[in-house]
Design an enzyme around this catalytic site. Sequence first.
Site, PDB file in Angstrom:
ATOM      1  N   SER A  21       2.140   8.018 -30.353  1.00 29.57           N
ATOM      2  CA  SER A  21       2.292   6.588 -30.717  1.00 29.57           C
ATOM      3  C   SER A  21       1.245   5.837 -29.932  1.00 29.57           C
ATOM      4  O   SER A  21       0.088   6.468 -28.976  1.00 29.57           O
ATOM      5  CB  SER A  21       3.534   6.202 -30.422  1.00 29.57           C
ATOM      6  OG  SER A  21       3.628   4.868 -30.994  1.00 29.57           O
ATOM      7  N   ASN A  22       1.031   4.643 -29.678  1.00 31.66           N
ATOM      8  CA  ASN A  22       0.301   3.741 -28.761  1.00 31.66           C
ATOM      9  C   ASN A  22       1.301   2.534 -28.289  1.00 31.66           C
ATOM     10  O   ASN A  22       2.433   2.429 -28.673  1.00 31.66           O
ATOM     11  CB  ASN A  22      -0.855   3.168 -29.714  1.00 31.66           C
ATOM     12  CG  ASN A  22      -0.463   2.526 -30.782  1.00 31.66           C
ATOM     13  OD1 ASN A  22       0.244   1.443 -30.755  1.00 31.66           O
ATOM     14  ND2 ASN A  22      -0.921   2.909 -32.076  1.00 31.66           N
ATOM     15  N   ARG A  23       0.510   1.818 -27.804  1.00 29.33           N
ATOM     16  CA  ARG A  23       1.167   0.888 -26.853  1.00 29.33           C
ATOM     17  C   ARG A  23       1.469  -0.663 -27.431  1.00 29.33           C
ATOM     18  O   ARG A  23       1.956  -1.679 -26.916  1.00 29.33           O
ATOM     19  CB  ARG A  23       0.326   0.408 -25.372  1.00 29.33           C
ATOM     20  CG  ARG A  23       0.807   1.499 -24.566  1.00 29.33           C
ATOM     21  CD  ARG A  23      -0.198   1.133 -23.262  1.00 29.33           C
ATOM     22  NE  ARG A  23       0.072  -0.201 -22.678  1.00 29.33           N
ATOM     23  CZ  ARG A  23      -0.835  -0.705 -21.909  1.00 29.33           C
ATOM     24  NH1 ARG A  23      -1.993  -0.079 -21.289  1.00 29.33           N
ATOM     25  NH2 ARG A  23      -0.640  -1.887 -21.449  1.00 29.33           N
ATOM     26  N   SER A  24       1.103  -0.819 -28.712  1.00 28.46           N
ATOM     27  CA  SER A  24       1.170  -1.923 -29.414  1.00 28.46           C
ATOM     28  C   SER A  24       2.755  -2.363 -29.524  1.00 28.46           C
ATOM     29  O   SER A  24       3.814  -1.679 -29.653  1.00 28.46           O
ATOM     30  CB  SER A  24       0.917  -1.894 -30.999  1.00 28.46           C
ATOM     31  OG  SER A  24       1.260  -3.011 -31.657  1.00 28.46           O
ATOM     32  N   ALA A  88      -1.329  -1.417 -35.146  1.00 28.66           N
ATOM     33  CA  ALA A  88      -2.102  -0.429 -34.533  1.00 28.66           C
ATOM     34  C   ALA A  88      -1.774   0.931 -34.977  1.00 28.66           C
ATOM     35  O   ALA A  88      -0.914   1.664 -34.442  1.00 28.66           O
ATOM     36  CB  ALA A  88      -1.794  -0.341 -32.777  1.00 28.66           C
TER      37      ALA A  88
END
Length: 217
Positions: A21-24, A88
């Site tokens: 995943s990502n930091r959004s 994101a």
Amino acid sequence: MRVLITAGPTREPIDPVRYISNRSSGKMGYAIAEAALAAGHEVTLISGPVNLVPPRGAQFVSTLTSDEMDDAVHQHLRGCDVLVMCAAVADYKPAKVAAQKIKKRNKTLWLELTPTRDILTSLPKQDREFLTVGFAAETTNVERNAKKKLLEKNCDIIVANDVSSADLGMESDANEVTLFFRNGKTENISRAPKKNIARSLVKIFSNLREKSLTKKM
Ligand code: C5P
């Protein structure tokens, strides 16, 4: 006006307990949804997994993976006036999802990744009835990358933010953005809480959408 907004990250499973995943945080997308509702627009919010309460009055669609978000966007696109792709979306996902939890071993583990479906580029190229807004979170060459994205992703506007500083952009409550328009114009919205930035963005989007409608008449 009917506004379709995507927000937050996507989760791409590796096995039943792990994912990429990502930091959004989803804060910018949720703020845009709230600002659009406050301005009297009809809002559909498609959201990845975040720790935020869906705004009251919005039609809320919860998604996890990029494939689910892509399906949801295509399902809700009809009749929409402005599409704001603030999510994101992960650019890659594991080529295979393991059915069982991958066991830890004392050697290198190779994970094969394939590109996800790009939602913006999958939209119809011609006769679009809606204004298309993409986001670009960049750590380097913000302007060059945003302009490239504007063309490649067939957007009317790219909202670019520099996420290289820790106190702005991703996960933060504040942001500073530059808008790149199709006609070559740019507009900067200086550092402010995401709620204020969202209010300015909604005004810009609805004005541009109104203008394009008047032109067609
Ligand atoms: O290429 P990049 O991920 O930086 O582009 C960001 C923009 O493209 C955002 O508006 C994002 O929502 C959108 N995007 C998409 N589908 C993907 C990846 C990103 O629509 N698979």
